[in-house]
Design a protein around this motif. Structure first.
Motif, PDB file in Angstrom:
ATOM      1  N   ASN A  37       6.124   0.593   5.086  1.00  0.00           N
ATOM      2  CA  ASN A  37       5.687  -0.272   4.107  1.00  0.00           C
ATOM      3  C   ASN A  37       6.735  -0.271   3.756  1.00  0.00           C
ATOM      4  OD1 ASN A  37       3.411  -1.790   2.935  1.00  0.00           O
ATOM      5  ND2 ASN A  37       3.159  -0.804   0.903  1.00  0.00           N
ATOM      6  N   ILE A  61      -1.487  -9.120   2.553  1.00  0.00           N
ATOM      7  CA  ILE A  61      -1.403  -7.484   3.295  1.00  0.00           C
ATOM      8  C   ILE A  61      -0.376  -8.576   4.818  1.00  0.00           C
ATOM      9  CG2 ILE A  61      -1.697  -6.516   5.443  1.00  0.00           C
ATOM     10  CD1 ILE A  61      -4.738  -6.092   4.090  1.00  0.00           C
ATOM     11  N   ASN A  72       2.763  -4.060   6.867  1.00  0.00           N
ATOM     12  CA  ASN A  72       2.886  -4.268   4.822  1.00  0.00           C
ATOM     13  C   ASN A  72       1.823  -4.678   4.036  1.00  0.00           C
ATOM     14  OD1 ASN A  72       5.685  -4.345   7.143  1.00  0.00           O
ATOM     15  ND2 ASN A  72       6.170  -3.039   5.441  1.00  0.00           N
ATOM     16  N   TYR A  73       1.910  -4.343   3.228  1.00  0.00           N
ATOM     17  CA  TYR A  73       1.148  -3.653   2.361  1.00  0.00           C
ATOM     18  C   TYR A  73       2.143  -4.098   0.882  1.00  0.00           C
ATOM     19  CZ  TYR A  73      -2.093  -4.102  -2.196  1.00  0.00           C
ATOM     20  OH  TYR A  73      -2.389  -4.412  -3.505  1.00  0.00           O
ATOM     21  N   ASP A  75       3.067  -4.580  -2.469  1.00  0.00           N
ATOM     22  CA  ASP A  75       2.383  -4.368  -3.882  1.00  0.00           C
ATOM     23  C   ASP A  75       2.476  -5.157  -5.092  1.00  0.00           C
ATOM     24  OD1 ASP A  75       1.001  -3.622  -5.843  1.00  0.00           O
ATOM     25  OD2 ASP A  75       2.771  -1.626  -6.101  1.00  0.00           O
ATOM     26  N   PRO A  97      -7.523  -4.790  -0.671  1.00  0.00           N
ATOM     27  CA  PRO A  97      -6.782  -4.764  -0.090  1.00  0.00           C
ATOM     28  C   PRO A  97      -6.276  -4.023   0.442  1.00  0.00           C
ATOM     29  CG  PRO A  97      -5.801  -6.114  -2.505  1.00  0.00           C
ATOM     30  CD  PRO A  97      -7.850  -5.303  -2.619  1.00  0.00           C
ATOM     31  N   LYS A  98      -5.436  -2.987  -0.366  1.00  0.00           N
ATOM     32  CA  LYS A  98      -4.974  -1.399   0.329  1.00  0.00           C
ATOM     33  C   LYS A  98      -5.864  -1.029   1.422  1.00  0.00           C
ATOM     34  CE  LYS A  98      -2.923  -0.575  -4.014  1.00  0.00           C
ATOM     35  NZ  LYS A  98      -2.326   0.185  -5.731  1.00  0.00           N
ATOM     36  N   ALA A 101      -5.469  -2.906   4.042  1.00  0.00           N
ATOM     37  CA  ALA A 101      -3.978  -2.181   5.121  1.00  0.00           C
ATOM     38  C   ALA A 101      -3.698  -1.465   5.389  1.00  0.00           C
ATOM     39  CB  ALA A 101      -3.103  -2.380   4.124  1.00  0.00           C
ATOM     40  N   TYR A 102      -4.763  -0.164   4.956  1.00  0.00           N
ATOM     41  CA  TYR A 102      -4.726   0.886   5.762  1.00  0.00           C
ATOM     42  C   TYR A 102      -5.518   0.731   7.189  1.00  0.00           C
ATOM     43  CZ  TYR A 102      -6.519   5.765   7.230  1.00  0.00           C
ATOM     44  OH  TYR A 102      -6.823   6.287   8.116  1.00  0.00           O
ATOM     45  N   ASN A 105      -3.513  -0.681   9.322  1.00  0.00           N
ATOM     46  CA  ASN A 105      -2.393   0.467   9.672  1.00  0.00           C
ATOM     47  C   ASN A 105      -2.476   1.380  11.269  1.00  0.00           C
ATOM     48  OD1 ASN A 105       0.964   0.955   9.237  1.00  0.00           O
ATOM     49  ND2 ASN A 105       0.081   2.459   8.494  1.00  0.00           N
ATOM     50  N   GLY A 145      -7.484   3.436  -0.300  1.00  0.00           N
ATOM     51  CA  GLY A 145      -6.103   2.678   0.039  1.00  0.00           C
ATOM     52  C   GLY A 145      -5.347   3.040  -1.199  1.00  0.00           C
ATOM     53  N   GLN A 149      -1.562   4.736   0.225  1.00  0.00           N
ATOM     54  CA  GLN A 149      -0.574   3.462  -0.065  1.00  0.00           C
ATOM     55  C   GLN A 149       0.565   4.810  -0.880  1.00  0.00           C
ATOM     56  OE1 GLN A 149      -0.358   1.257  -3.938  1.00  0.00           O
ATOM     57  NE2 GLN A 149       1.187   0.141  -3.166  1.00  0.00           N
TER      58      GLN A 149
END
Length: 181
Positions: A37, A61, A72-73, A75, A97-98, A101-102, A105, A145, A149
């Protein structure tokens, strides 16, 4: 329950339209996306025509389409930053969203492995759209998430600490050699 990525998020492929723009834009390029990230930098360029479809917003993302691929999230990001070609913007619609993203990933490297016979492995729309996203209660999504992060932030801080310690040691050794210490 699982849903396909296309059912829980909006997927936008950024095309490489190299044109002389009327002004410079803040551009996020594939070369500036790193693992864990990390966004190395944002460049100013008048070689890409920016539009609303390629605007990057907090909560988006960004996936680097060409290998090595990174997720890449975003933020926080400045206003009016645009993604250049070979990047994919994914905006969560019905999941955290996080958390998304996980999951991405974890899944994107699996896609890249299946493409390893290609000269330059690149993620396609079909590859992304069919990713299965486990649908958990929203509280659990947020917890996962946030934990993901925070683990990345800890990794970045540890790397920064290592860099500072190495710099300090080099400075001290240089001082010993030059006789300043």
């Amino acid at each position: 329950m699982k849903l396909k990525l296309k059912d829980v998020a909006k997927i936008k492929f950024c095309l490489a339209n190299k044109v002389l723009a009327d002004r410079e834009y803040k551009i996020l390029t594939p070369i500036n996306l790193l693992d864990n990230n990390i966004i190395e930098s944002i460049v100013l360029s008048d070689k890409v025509q920016a539009d609303d479809d390629t605007k990057v917003c907090s909560g988006d993302i960004i996936v680097k389409r060409i290998s090595p691929s990174f997720v890449n999230y975003i933020d926080k990001i400045d206003n009016d930053v645009y993604a250049s070609g070979n990047l994919i913007i994914i905006s969560a619609i019905s999941v955290d969203p996080k958390y998304l993203a996980y999951v991405l990933n974890q899944e994107v490297p699996k896609i890249i492995q299946t493409l390893s016979g290609a000269r330059i492995p690149a993620i396609g729309r079909d590859d992304l759209e069919k990713i299965q996203i486990p649908i958990l209660p929203i509280e659990k999504q947020r917890s996962i998430g946030d934990l993901w992060q925070k683990s990345i932030e800890i990794y970045k801080l540890k790397n920064r600490l290592n860099e500072l310690e190495l710099s300090k040691i080099k400075s001290e050794l240089g001082g010993l050699i030059s006789g300043d210490k």
